[in-house]
Design a protein around this motif. Structure first.
Motif, PDB file in Angstrom:
ATOM      1  N   GLY A 293       0.805  -1.194   0.000  1.00  0.00           N
ATOM      2  CA  GLY A 293       0.000   0.000   0.000  1.00  0.00           C
ATOM      3  C   GLY A 293       0.847   1.256   0.000  1.00  0.00           C
ATOM      4  N   ASP A 294       0.200   2.398  -0.280  1.00  0.00           N
ATOM      5  CA  ASP A 294       0.909   3.670  -0.288  1.00  0.00           C
ATOM      6  C   ASP A 294       1.083   4.226   1.118  1.00  0.00           C
ATOM      7  OD1 ASP A 294      -1.929   3.835  -0.389  1.00  0.00           O
ATOM      8  OD2 ASP A 294      -1.790   5.987  -0.742  1.00  0.00           O
ATOM      9  N   LYS A 295       0.336   3.670   2.088  1.00  0.00           N
ATOM     10  CA  LYS A 295       0.470   4.055   3.491  1.00  0.00           C
ATOM     11  C   LYS A 295      -0.199   2.995   4.358  1.00  0.00           C
ATOM     12  CE  LYS A 295      -3.752   6.826   3.882  1.00  0.00           C
ATOM     13  NZ  LYS A 295      -4.298   8.145   4.284  1.00  0.00           N
ATOM     14  N   VAL A 296      -0.001   3.104   5.659  1.00  0.00           N
ATOM     15  CA  VAL A 296      -0.662   2.195   6.594  1.00  0.00           C
ATOM     16  C   VAL A 296      -2.096   2.677   6.797  1.00  0.00           C
ATOM     17  CG1 VAL A 296      -0.698   1.344   8.971  1.00  0.00           C
ATOM     18  CG2 VAL A 296       1.472   1.556   7.748  1.00  0.00           C
ATOM     19  N   ARG A 297      -3.047   1.738   6.761  1.00  0.00           N
ATOM     20  CA  ARG A 297      -4.454   2.075   6.946  1.00  0.00           C
ATOM     21  C   ARG A 297      -5.043   1.274   8.109  1.00  0.00           C
ATOM     22  NH1 ARG A 297      -3.653   3.039   1.493  1.00  0.00           N
ATOM     23  NH2 ARG A 297      -4.717   4.905   0.692  1.00  0.00           N
TER      24      ARG A 297
ATOM     25  N   ASP B  89       8.201  -4.025   5.390  1.00  0.00           N
ATOM     26  CA  ASP B  89       7.173  -3.536   6.311  1.00  0.00           C
ATOM     27  C   ASP B  89       7.677  -3.344   7.741  1.00  0.00           C
ATOM     28  OD1 ASP B  89       4.586  -2.592   6.284  1.00  0.00           O
ATOM     29  OD2 ASP B  89       3.719  -4.469   6.982  1.00  0.00           O
ATOM     30  N   GLU B  90       8.951  -3.613   8.002  1.00  0.00           N
ATOM     31  CA  GLU B  90       9.464  -3.545   9.372  1.00  0.00           C
ATOM     32  C   GLU B  90       9.212  -2.185  10.020  1.00  0.00           C
ATOM     33  OE1 GLU B  90      13.587  -4.735   9.165  1.00  0.00           O
ATOM     34  OE2 GLU B  90      13.119  -6.650  10.109  1.00  0.00           O
ATOM     35  N   ARG B  91       9.498  -1.107   9.295  1.00  0.00           N
ATOM     36  CA  ARG B  91       9.347   0.219   9.889  1.00  0.00           C
ATOM     37  C   ARG B  91       7.882   0.517  10.210  1.00  0.00           C
ATOM     38  NH1 ARG B  91      11.303   5.856   7.150  1.00  0.00           N
ATOM     39  NH2 ARG B  91       9.646   5.313   5.680  1.00  0.00           N
ATOM     40  N   ASN B  92       6.989   0.138   9.300  1.00  0.00           N
ATOM     41  CA  ASN B  92       5.566   0.367   9.556  1.00  0.00           C
ATOM     42  C   ASN B  92       5.111  -0.339  10.829  1.00  0.00           C
ATOM     43  OD1 ASN B  92       5.133   1.898   7.210  1.00  0.00           O
ATOM     44  ND2 ASN B  92       4.768   0.068   5.980  1.00  0.00           N
ATOM     45  N   PHE B  93       5.508  -1.609  10.950  1.00  0.00           N
ATOM     46  CA  PHE B  93       5.035  -2.375  12.099  1.00  0.00           C
ATOM     47  C   PHE B  93       5.640  -1.872  13.405  1.00  0.00           C
ATOM     48  CE2 PHE B  93       5.348  -5.976  15.074  1.00  0.00           C
ATOM     49  CZ  PHE B  93       3.989  -6.176  15.280  1.00  0.00           C
TER      50      PHE B  93
ATOM     51  N   ARG C 116       6.615   1.080  14.163  1.00  0.00           N
ATOM     52  CA  ARG C 116       5.984   2.351  14.531  1.00  0.00           C
ATOM     53  C   ARG C 116       4.623   2.111  15.170  1.00  0.00           C
ATOM     54  NH1 ARG C 116       7.115   6.469   9.400  1.00  0.00           N
ATOM     55  NH2 ARG C 116       9.244   7.048   9.981  1.00  0.00           N
ATOM     56  N   PHE C 117       3.856   1.192  14.597  1.00  0.00           N
ATOM     57  CA  PHE C 117       2.545   0.893  15.172  1.00  0.00           C
ATOM     58  C   PHE C 117       2.688   0.283  16.560  1.00  0.00           C
ATOM     59  CE2 PHE C 117      -0.582  -2.449  16.016  1.00  0.00           C
ATOM     60  CZ  PHE C 117      -1.686  -1.636  16.255  1.00  0.00           C
ATOM     61  N   LEU C 118       3.580  -0.711  16.699  1.00  0.00           N
ATOM     62  CA  LEU C 118       3.747  -1.374  17.989  1.00  0.00           C
ATOM     63  C   LEU C 118       4.224  -0.382  19.053  1.00  0.00           C
ATOM     64  CD1 LEU C 118       3.649  -4.010  19.578  1.00  0.00           C
ATOM     65  CD2 LEU C 118       6.018  -4.442  18.883  1.00  0.00           C
ATOM     66  N   THR C 119       5.108   0.527  18.668  1.00  0.00           N
ATOM     67  CA  THR C 119       5.586   1.544  19.607  1.00  0.00           C
ATOM     68  C   THR C 119       4.428   2.401  20.099  1.00  0.00           C
ATOM     69  OG1 THR C 119       7.767   1.649  18.550  1.00  0.00           O
ATOM     70  CG2 THR C 119       7.112   3.524  19.893  1.00  0.00           C
ATOM     71  N   LYS C 120       3.587   2.853  19.180  1.00  0.00           N
ATOM     72  CA  LYS C 120       2.461   3.704  19.568  1.00  0.00           C
ATOM     73  C   LYS C 120       1.493   2.953  20.459  1.00  0.00           C
ATOM     74  CE  LYS C 120      -0.970   6.932  17.721  1.00  0.00           C
ATOM     75  NZ  LYS C 120      -1.449   7.665  16.524  1.00  0.00           N
ATOM     76  N   LEU C 121       1.207   1.689  20.126  1.00  0.00           N
ATOM     77  CA  LEU C 121       0.289   0.888  20.938  1.00  0.00           C
ATOM     78  C   LEU C 121       0.845   0.688  22.345  1.00  0.00           C
ATOM     79  CD1 LEU C 121      -2.290  -0.851  21.119  1.00  0.00           C
ATOM     80  CD2 LEU C 121      -0.925  -2.786  20.292  1.00  0.00           C
ATOM     81  N   ALA C 122       2.142   0.388  22.438  1.00  0.00           N
ATOM     82  CA  ALA C 122       2.756   0.118  23.736  1.00  0.00           C
ATOM     83  C   ALA C 122       2.816   1.361  24.618  1.00  0.00           C
ATOM     84  CB  ALA C 122       4.160  -0.446  23.544  1.00  0.00           C
TER      85      ALA C 122
ATOM     86  N   ARG D 148       9.523 -12.933  12.253  1.00  0.00           N
ATOM     87  CA  ARG D 148      10.653 -12.098  11.844  1.00  0.00           C
ATOM     88  C   ARG D 148      10.270 -10.619  11.749  1.00  0.00           C
ATOM     89  NH1 ARG D 148      13.611 -14.470   6.742  1.00  0.00           N
ATOM     90  NH2 ARG D 148      12.393 -16.382   6.946  1.00  0.00           N
ATOM     91  N   LEU D 149       8.994 -10.347  11.700  1.00  0.00           N
ATOM     92  CA  LEU D 149       8.509  -8.968  11.767  1.00  0.00           C
ATOM     93  C   LEU D 149       8.376  -8.530  13.229  1.00  0.00           C
ATOM     94  CD1 LEU D 149       7.564  -6.752   9.769  1.00  0.00           C
ATOM     95  CD2 LEU D 149       5.238  -7.609  10.087  1.00  0.00           C
ATOM     96  N   VAL D 150       7.931  -9.458  14.062  1.00  0.00           N
ATOM     97  CA  VAL D 150       7.625  -9.149  15.463  1.00  0.00           C
ATOM     98  C   VAL D 150       8.867  -8.937  16.329  1.00  0.00           C
ATOM     99  CG1 VAL D 150       6.795 -10.267  17.578  1.00  0.00           C
ATOM    100  CG2 VAL D 150       5.322 -10.154  15.564  1.00  0.00           C
ATOM    101  N   LEU D 151       9.808  -9.849  16.267  1.00  0.00           N
ATOM    102  CA  LEU D 151      10.921  -9.813  17.218  1.00  0.00           C
ATOM    103  C   LEU D 151      11.781  -8.550  17.116  1.00  0.00           C
ATOM    104  CD1 LEU D 151      11.886 -13.591  17.131  1.00  0.00           C
ATOM    105  CD2 LEU D 151      10.792 -12.359  19.010  1.00  0.00           C
ATOM    106  N   PRO D 152      12.201  -8.128  15.919  1.00  0.00           N
ATOM    107  CA  PRO D 152      12.967  -6.878  15.843  1.00  0.00           C
ATOM    108  C   PRO D 152      12.153  -5.668  16.304  1.00  0.00           C
ATOM    109  CG  PRO D 152      13.218  -8.146  13.818  1.00  0.00           C
ATOM    110  CD  PRO D 152      12.102  -8.771  14.598  1.00  0.00           C
ATOM    111  N   ALA D 153      10.836  -5.710  16.082  1.00  0.00           N
ATOM    112  CA  ALA D 153       9.986  -4.593  16.497  1.00  0.00           C
ATOM    113  C   ALA D 153       9.920  -4.497  18.013  1.00  0.00           C
ATOM    114  CB  ALA D 153       8.580  -4.759  15.911  1.00  0.00           C
TER     115      ALA D 153
END
Length: 423
Positions: free
Chosen positions: A96-100, A202-206, A208-214, A232-237
């Motif tokens: 996508g062009d952005k996170v929705r 998608d690492e940066r998108n995820f 950023r979302f996890l940071t905001k949620l936490a 592999r998306l979750v652990l680095p985030a």
């Protein structure tokens, strides 16, 4: 007659042949952009709804207000490209062009003009980002600040990952909101390399979302569930949030569950476990539960392709270790080692659950949602269970448990116990 030597040679070449076929047919094929400009998919306002109160929310299926969300109890965050050209919005396999943000429901039957079932669909309503966070805070405020975040793996469409998220909710009886993070997996067997590429994209998108949620003041506990490549998306985030969160140890991310994780086992041992499972975070109730199976043929193939063992498959990389286990009369299975601490934490941070004896399905890659015994264990872990729980057998390693197969006269109804509704 084929000699024993030739048979052995052919047997040894089989994984190589599978790997080469996998690479030749799946990794070289490029992504097809399609016949429509991606900008045209998102031009309609349905893709970018304005902020509004829940009482006037608009759904992609034409309904409004509370009615629009009545059949959409689950939350979704997605980096998939939506198709908003028609009244019913779809999430595609493209980036996508952005996170929705949006809401979705469990699969529903689609009826044709004659009233007969003609497929299934996921009810979906797109949401304004600000309104989405407001709705989530309201829901979590009524549920003691607990939330379950699910990240799917390889070869998933929005339909299949939403179906699994809904099943997780039913199976576990989780009382807080359930969020699915949907990244642009291609949903195809021979697109593993594309999925792997999109996951890293998608690492940066995820994170950023996890940071905001936490960091929300109303977030008290995040149960983080990932499957396969999603780990592999979750652990680095999580590691990123730990480094940047204002509360220092981001202890709200407390219960991390990795189902059949397609992660380099030695990388997990050396880097990830020691960071995410530091003594301080473990003492603050951070723990990781890994579901692994020797019958997981998907991860066995991933081992062949990547060259090194995966966290979710206990195949031994060290032949001398395998020989030692065999000599002791133990199964030749090797697991990730626990973190080393100067001052060990008071609690146990890592638990590995071996589902080999209860594995279900053709490839054994989704036991936590397919095997009755594994489903019960998974539901208990989501709800806080740990250690020597019912149904687990202790192994020679204190942090590794094996799920015991039920007696032959106890046939398990896997569909019913696992709360599956797709078969």
């Amino acid at each position: 007659m084929v000699s024993g030597t030739l048979k052995a040679l052919l047997g040894g070449l089989k994984p190589l042949a599978l790997g080469l076929t996998f690479i030749a047919t799946g990794c070289i094929s490029p992504v097809d952009y399609g016949d429509i400009r991606h900008a045209d998919y998102v031009a309609n306002g349905r893709c970018n709804p304005a902020a509004t109160d829940i009482s006037s929310a608009h759904s992609t299926d034409g309904t409004n207000g509370e009615t629009a969300l009545a059949d959409k109890p689950f939350f979704v965050v997605t980096s998939r490209l939506p198709d908003c050209r028609n009244e019913t919005v779809k999430l595609l396999k493209h980036r996508g062009d952005k996170v929705r943000y949006g809401r979705f429901g469990a699969p529903q039957d689609v009826l044709n003009d004659k009233g007969k079932v003609d497929g299934r669909r996921i009810p979906l309503a797109m949401s304004n980002e600000t309104q989405w966070w407001t709705d989530l805070s309201r829901t979590m405020g009524n549920r003691d600040g607990r939330v379950l975040l699910y990240v799917h793996g390889y070869r998933e469409t929005f339909f299949t990952s939403s179906r699994d998220a809904a099943q997780i909710s039913r199976l576990t009886g989780f009382t807080g909101p359930v969020i699915q993070y949907s990244w642009p997996s291609q949903g195809q067997l021979l697109k593993y390399a594309v999925d792997e590429t999109n996951m890293y994209w998608d690492e940066r998108n995820f994170r950023r979302f996890l940071t905001k949620l936490a960091q929300q003041e109303w977030t008290k506990e995040i149960v983080l569930v990932s499957h396969s490549l999603g780990a592999r998306l979750v652990l680095p985030a999580v590691e990123f949030v730990d480094r940047t969160a204002s509360n220092g140890d981001s202890s709200v991310i407390s219960n991390i569950i990795l189902a059949s994780p397609d992660v380099d086992r030695q990388d997990f041992e050396r880097d990830i476990a020691e960071e995410i499972l530091s003594a301080r975070r473990v003492n603050n109730d951070r723990r990781i539960t890994v579901y692994a199976s020797a019958k997981d043929s998907a991860l066995s193939l991933s081992h062949d392709v990547h060259g090194y063992p995966r966290l979710g498959n206990p195949r031994c990389f060290d032949p001398f270790k395998a020989a030692e286990l065999k000599e002791k009369g133990l199964p030749e299975r090797c697991y990730a080692a626990k973190s080393q601490y100067d001052a060990p934490p008071e609690k146990s941070g890592l638990t590995i659950v071996d589902t080999t004896a209860v594995s279900q399905g053709r490839v054994g890659h989704g036991d936590y949602l397919r095997s009755a015994v594994a489903c019960k264990d998974f539901a208990a872990v989501v709800n806080g269970g740990r250690g020597a729980m019912k149904g687990r057998e202790q192994t020679h390693l204190s942090y590794v448990f094996a799920l015991a197969a039920p007696a032959k006269d106890e046939e398990s109804n896997h569909l019913t116990i696992c709360r599956r509704d797709d078969e």
